[in-house]
Design a protein around this motif. Structure first.
Motif, PDB file in Angstrom:
ATOM      1  N   TYR A 302     -45.479 -64.273 -43.394  1.00 58.47           N
ATOM      2  CA  TYR A 302     -46.068 -65.564 -43.725  1.00 58.47           C
ATOM      3  C   TYR A 302     -47.579 -65.491 -43.858  1.00 58.47           C
ATOM      4  O   TYR A 302     -48.216 -66.477 -44.253  1.00 58.47           O
ATOM      5  N   LYS A 303     -48.155 -64.314 -43.597  1.00 59.56           N
ATOM      6  CA  LYS A 303     -49.554 -64.068 -43.945  1.00 59.56           C
ATOM      7  C   LYS A 303     -49.662 -63.792 -45.449  1.00 59.56           C
ATOM      8  O   LYS A 303     -50.725 -63.971 -46.041  1.00 59.56           O
ATOM      9  N   ARG A 304     -48.567 -63.335 -46.054  1.00 57.36           N
ATOM     10  CA  ARG A 304     -48.542 -63.137 -47.510  1.00 57.36           C
ATOM     11  C   ARG A 304     -48.280 -64.455 -48.237  1.00 57.36           C
ATOM     12  O   ARG A 304     -48.855 -64.695 -49.309  1.00 57.36           O
ATOM     13  N   LEU A 305     -47.418 -65.295 -47.655  1.00 58.11           N
ATOM     14  CA  LEU A 305     -47.003 -66.520 -48.326  1.00 58.11           C
ATOM     15  C   LEU A 305     -48.016 -67.640 -48.106  1.00 58.11           C
ATOM     16  O   LEU A 305     -47.751 -68.647 -47.439  1.00 58.11           O
ATOM     17  N   VAL A 306     -49.195 -67.447 -48.668  1.00 58.18           N
ATOM     18  CA  VAL A 306     -50.256 -68.462 -48.640  1.00 58.18           C
ATOM     19  C   VAL A 306     -50.826 -68.579 -50.056  1.00 58.18           C
ATOM     20  O   VAL A 306     -50.839 -67.602 -50.804  1.00 58.18           O
ATOM     21  N   PRO A 307     -51.277 -69.771 -50.445  1.00 60.51           N
ATOM     22  CA  PRO A 307     -51.841 -69.924 -51.794  1.00 60.51           C
ATOM     23  C   PRO A 307     -53.086 -69.065 -51.984  1.00 60.51           C
ATOM     24  O   PRO A 307     -53.839 -68.815 -51.043  1.00 60.51           O
ATOM     25  N   GLY A 308     -53.255 -68.585 -53.210  1.00 55.71           N
ATOM     26  CA  GLY A 308     -54.481 -67.877 -53.558  1.00 55.71           C
ATOM     27  C   GLY A 308     -54.338 -66.380 -53.697  1.00 55.71           C
ATOM     28  O   GLY A 308     -55.277 -65.699 -54.128  1.00 55.71           O
ATOM     29  N   TYR A 309     -53.168 -65.822 -53.335  1.00 47.42           N
ATOM     30  CA  TYR A 309     -53.003 -64.372 -53.412  1.00 47.42           C
ATOM     31  C   TYR A 309     -51.770 -63.995 -54.235  1.00 47.42           C
ATOM     32  O   TYR A 309     -51.132 -62.977 -53.999  1.00 47.42           O
ATOM     33  N   GLU A 310     -51.428 -64.846 -55.195  1.00 44.08           N
ATOM     34  CA  GLU A 310     -50.355 -64.613 -56.161  1.00 44.08           C
ATOM     35  C   GLU A 310     -48.956 -64.656 -55.565  1.00 44.08           C
ATOM     36  O   GLU A 310     -47.984 -64.409 -56.259  1.00 44.08           O
ATOM     37  N   ALA A 311     -48.826 -64.949 -54.265  1.00 41.58           N
ATOM     38  CA  ALA A 311     -47.507 -65.072 -53.662  1.00 41.58           C
ATOM     39  C   ALA A 311     -47.023 -66.518 -53.801  1.00 41.58           C
ATOM     40  O   ALA A 311     -47.789 -67.445 -53.585  1.00 41.58           O
ATOM     41  N   PRO A 312     -45.773 -66.723 -54.174  1.00 46.72           N
ATOM     42  CA  PRO A 312     -45.281 -68.087 -54.385  1.00 46.72           C
ATOM     43  C   PRO A 312     -44.967 -68.788 -53.068  1.00 46.72           C
ATOM     44  O   PRO A 312     -44.352 -68.214 -52.175  1.00 46.72           O
ATOM     45  N   VAL A 313     -45.364 -70.018 -52.945  1.00 51.64           N
ATOM     46  CA  VAL A 313     -45.036 -70.811 -51.759  1.00 51.64           C
ATOM     47  C   VAL A 313     -44.434 -72.160 -52.149  1.00 51.64           C
ATOM     48  O   VAL A 313     -43.924 -72.873 -51.283  1.00 51.64           O
ATOM     49  N   TYR A 314     -44.469 -72.489 -53.439  1.00 46.74           N
ATOM     50  CA  TYR A 314     -44.037 -73.811 -53.879  1.00 46.74           C
ATOM     51  C   TYR A 314     -42.612 -73.759 -54.419  1.00 46.74           C
ATOM     52  O   TYR A 314     -42.287 -72.932 -55.279  1.00 46.74           O
ATOM     53  N   VAL A 315     -41.759 -74.648 -53.896  1.00 46.21           N
ATOM     54  CA  VAL A 315     -40.336 -74.646 -54.241  1.00 46.21           C
ATOM     55  C   VAL A 315     -40.170 -75.337 -55.594  1.00 46.21           C
ATOM     56  O   VAL A 315     -39.982 -76.560 -55.695  1.00 46.21           O
ATOM     57  N   ALA A 316     -40.263 -74.530 -56.639  1.00 46.01           N
ATOM     58  CA  ALA A 316     -40.152 -74.995 -58.019  1.00 46.01           C
ATOM     59  C   ALA A 316     -39.846 -73.774 -58.873  1.00 46.01           C
ATOM     60  O   ALA A 316     -39.844 -72.644 -58.383  1.00 46.01           O
ATOM     61  N   TRP A 317     -39.582 -74.025 -60.171  1.00 48.76           N
ATOM     62  CA  TRP A 317     -39.361 -72.891 -61.060  1.00 48.76           C
ATOM     63  C   TRP A 317     -40.185 -73.076 -62.327  1.00 48.76           C
ATOM     64  O   TRP A 317     -40.642 -74.174 -62.638  1.00 48.76           O
ATOM     65  N   SER A 318     -40.388 -71.977 -63.039  1.00 46.26           N
ATOM     66  CA  SER A 318     -41.203 -72.009 -64.241  1.00 46.26           C
ATOM     67  C   SER A 318     -40.697 -70.973 -65.231  1.00 46.26           C
ATOM     68  O   SER A 318     -40.140 -69.951 -64.848  1.00 46.26           O
ATOM     69  N   ASP A 319     -40.890 -71.262 -66.491  1.00 51.24           N
ATOM     70  CA  ASP A 319     -40.591 -70.287 -67.532  1.00 51.24           C
ATOM     71  C   ASP A 319     -41.855 -69.606 -68.020  1.00 51.24           C
ATOM     72  O   ASP A 319     -41.800 -68.788 -68.944  1.00 51.24           O
ATOM     73  N   ARG A 320     -42.994 -69.906 -67.398  1.00 51.78           N
ATOM     74  CA  ARG A 320     -44.262 -69.351 -67.886  1.00 51.78           C
ATOM     75  C   ARG A 320     -45.087 -68.698 -66.797  1.00 51.78           C
ATOM     76  O   ARG A 320     -45.425 -67.536 -66.874  1.00 51.78           O
ATOM     77  N   ASN A 321     -45.463 -69.480 -65.773  1.00 51.13           N
ATOM     78  CA  ASN A 321     -46.423 -68.937 -64.816  1.00 51.13           C
ATOM     79  C   ASN A 321     -45.738 -68.446 -63.550  1.00 51.13           C
ATOM     80  O   ASN A 321     -44.563 -68.719 -63.293  1.00 51.13           O
ATOM     81  N   ARG A 322     -46.530 -67.738 -62.743  1.00 52.37           N
ATOM     82  CA  ARG A 322     -45.999 -67.070 -61.563  1.00 52.37           C
ATOM     83  C   ARG A 322     -46.332 -67.794 -60.264  1.00 52.37           C
ATOM     84  O   ARG A 322     -46.221 -67.218 -59.193  1.00 52.37           O
ATOM     85  N   SER A 323     -46.769 -69.036 -60.344  1.00 58.13           N
ATOM     86  CA  SER A 323     -47.092 -69.772 -59.130  1.00 58.13           C
ATOM     87  C   SER A 323     -45.861 -70.420 -58.517  1.00 58.13           C
ATOM     88  O   SER A 323     -45.918 -70.918 -57.396  1.00 58.13           O
ATOM     89  N   ALA A 324     -44.746 -70.451 -59.249  1.00 57.40           N
ATOM     90  CA  ALA A 324     -43.518 -71.068 -58.761  1.00 57.40           C
ATOM     91  C   ALA A 324     -42.671 -70.048 -58.002  1.00 57.40           C
ATOM     92  O   ALA A 324     -42.821 -68.831 -58.158  1.00 57.40           O
ATOM     93  N   LEU A 325     -41.746 -70.567 -57.216  1.00 59.38           N
ATOM     94  CA  LEU A 325     -40.882 -69.725 -56.396  1.00 59.38           C
ATOM     95  C   LEU A 325     -39.956 -68.855 -57.247  1.00 59.38           C
ATOM     96  O   LEU A 325     -39.680 -67.708 -56.927  1.00 59.38           O
ATOM     97  N   ILE A 326     -39.476 -69.447 -58.348  1.00 61.01           N
ATOM     98  CA  ILE A 326     -38.554 -68.743 -59.243  1.00 61.01           C
ATOM     99  C   ILE A 326     -39.102 -68.809 -60.659  1.00 61.01           C
ATOM    100  O   ILE A 326     -39.592 -69.845 -61.109  1.00 61.01           O
ATOM    101  N   ARG A 327     -39.026 -67.682 -61.336  1.00 59.51           N
ATOM    102  CA  ARG A 327     -39.523 -67.587 -62.703  1.00 59.51           C
ATOM    103  C   ARG A 327     -38.389 -67.171 -63.622  1.00 59.51           C
ATOM    104  O   ARG A 327     -37.494 -66.401 -63.220  1.00 59.51           O
ATOM    105  N   LYS A 328     -38.423 -67.671 -64.846  1.00 61.03           N
ATOM    106  CA  LYS A 328     -37.505 -67.203 -65.888  1.00 61.03           C
ATOM    107  C   LYS A 328     -38.274 -66.220 -66.763  1.00 61.03           C
ATOM    108  O   LYS A 328     -39.066 -66.615 -67.611  1.00 61.03           O
ATOM    109  N   PRO A 329     -38.076 -64.902 -66.551  1.00 58.62           N
ATOM    110  CA  PRO A 329     -38.810 -63.929 -67.361  1.00 58.62           C
ATOM    111  C   PRO A 329     -38.339 -63.942 -68.820  1.00 58.62           C
ATOM    112  O   PRO A 329     -37.217 -64.334 -69.124  1.00 58.62           O
ATOM    113  N   ALA A 330     -39.210 -63.493 -69.694  1.00 53.85           N
ATOM    114  CA  ALA A 330     -38.835 -63.328 -71.099  1.00 53.85           C
ATOM    115  C   ALA A 330     -37.743 -62.272 -71.198  1.00 53.85           C
ATOM    116  O   ALA A 330     -37.737 -61.287 -70.454  1.00 53.85           O
ATOM    117  N   ALA A 331     -36.802 -62.469 -72.117  1.00 52.44           N
ATOM    118  CA  ALA A 331     -35.691 -61.535 -72.280  1.00 52.44           C
ATOM    119  C   ALA A 331     -35.552 -61.173 -73.751  1.00 52.44           C
ATOM    120  O   ALA A 331     -35.470 -62.059 -74.610  1.00 52.44           O
TER     121      ALA A 331
END
Length: 451
Positions: A302-331
């Protein structure tokens, strides 16, 4: 070495033992906390291992059984045989077999075996008509050792993301690690220096969930062993150096149907994600706080899971950025459609972490959960009011909160099974309690002379 009355796979292992001049076998299994254990036997015991199993004292393994229930049996999986790369320079070699743990009192798979926990998750997926593919990206740090051979947090390079030598002075070590992994059957896709100094990533191809969990356990052992040959210490600790990026284990997942089609792909969907994929994704988001106790199982996680160091902490998903917990990578192809859970870290027990993720996703499918629209903005830049507006919650901020979430989540509790759940919670509660009563150097530096 006779191969009568053995399966074809087991017979092939006996032949390979003779051809590779293997003199010892390490029968490997994993305890509840993810530590790899092994029982070494002479290679001439291989046939007995396949036909009768090898017995050991389970009471000495963390979270396995009580002293009065100590007899356990290891049944080696012949598909996991590999020759250890760091023993091949001598006249003989050592081999490795990953084992299932059997309860000798019943003759059934031991309920406390993490590999068995994952097998149960896979069986649930198969009952629903799916096979599970997983591709993890475990990151690690390479540190120098002191004159006594103890690990430090000093790095031998000043490299950054994708840097080349001379800044990335550990490139030769990564090369040797890759050679060792390839000798053990890994198909390496890429390797590179990561963002933080001393931090590295080696990616290997996806496989079914069980083989991938086996590969993660093997990967960590090979990285450590070959780093040690270079007088370096490899660590999968999530955040060994404060105020820089920590190490994650981004985990890509997809389901395939019995006819070989990717159940996550939908050509007509805006994101090329099927309803099945979206429900699976929603299930992981729904159970993410409880999963975190398993996928991020240490105080340090939980020292890694803090904002500002590219680790996701927000329970959401995204198809573009890496700030969300889950990402949909390009395929590039339908077969490559997948989701990427970005919160697990490499200190986890891969068998338990994958099992928790799979059960959560399947729960989402069974209950027809729907996921919200993806967040395309950088959530790190949201203030609290805007996060509330979007309905975005956060992961637990410490191990104690994660344990509380796990204790309140029947789905993830059932995923682990009663034995593993009880022993895991007990061990992690003790770990967090020990942390809470300790006094850190930071506190002494901050307060000792001030008050």
């Amino acid at each position: 070495m006779t191969t009568e009355n053995l399966s074809e796979e087991a017979s092939a292992v006996l032949e390979a033992i003779d051809e590779e001049n293997v003199d010892f076998l390490r029968l490997q299994f994993t305890d509840i906390l993810g530590t790899v254990k092994n029982v070494s036997v002479p290679a001439d015991q291989a046939r007995k291992a396949f036909t009768e199993g090898i017995y050991f004292d389970g009471s000495s393994i963390n979270g396995f059984v009580r002293i009065q229930e100590s007899d356990m049996r290891l049944d080696p999986d012949p598909s996991t045989f590999a020759v250890l790369p760091w023993r091949t320079d001598s006249d003989s070699a050592a081999g490795r077999l990953i084992c299932d743990v059997i309860d000798t009192s019943t003759g059934e798979p031991f309920s406390g075996d993490p590999r068995g926990v994952l097998k149960r998750a896979i069986a649930r997926a198969e009952e629903m008509g799916y096979t599970v593919n997983v591709a993890p990206e475990p990151e690690f740090f390479l540190f120098e050792e002191d004159e006594d051979g103890r690990a430090t947090t000093k790095t031998s390079d000043a490299g950054g993301y994708f840097d080349l030598a001379p800044k990335d002075l550990a490139s030769d070590v990564r090369r040797d690690i890759i050679f060792g992994l390839e000798e053990m059957g890994f198909d390496i896709e890429a390797s590179h220096h990561e963002v933080a100094r001393g931090q590295h990533e080696i990616n290997f191809t996806y496989d079914d969930a069980l083989s991938t969990a086996d590969n993660v356990a093997t990967f960590r052992a090979v990285v450590r062993a070959i780093a040690a040959e270079h007088d370096l210490h490899a660590t999968f600790m999530p955040k060994p150096i404060p105020r820089i990026n920590g190490s994650g284990m981004h985990t890509h997942m997809s389901l395939f149907t019995e006819d070989g089609e990717n159940a996550f792909h939908d050509e007509d969907d805006e994101f090329n994600l099927s309803d099945t994929a979206k429900s699976y994704l929603a299930g992981i988001l729904e159970h993410a706080p409880a999963i975190a106790a398993v996928s991020n199982p240490t105080v340090n996680s939980y020292k890694r899971l803090v904002p500002g160091y590219e680790a996701p902490v927000y329970v959401a998903w995204s198809d573009r950025n890496r700030s969300a917990l889950i990402r949909k990578p390009a395929a590039r192809t339908p077969a490559a459609s997948r989701i990427e859970a970005r919160f697990p870290d490499p200190s986890c027990n891969p068998y338990l972490a994958f099992a928790a993720l799979i059960h959560a996703g399947l729960d989402g499918i069974e209950n027809g959960l729907e996921c919200d629209d993806p967040i395309r903005e950088n959530i790190y830049e949201f203030d609290e009011q805007k996060r509330e507006e979007y309905g975005i919650t956060t992961l637990p901020s410490n191990l104690g909160e994660a344990i509380d979430a796990l204790e309140a989540d029947d789905v993830i509790e059932d995923a682990l099974g009663e034995h593993v759940y009880e022993n895991f919670v007990e061990a992690k509660t003790q770990e967090y309690d020990e942390f809470r009563v300790d006094v850190s150097d930071w506190e002494l530096d901050r307060y000792l002379e001030k008050f």
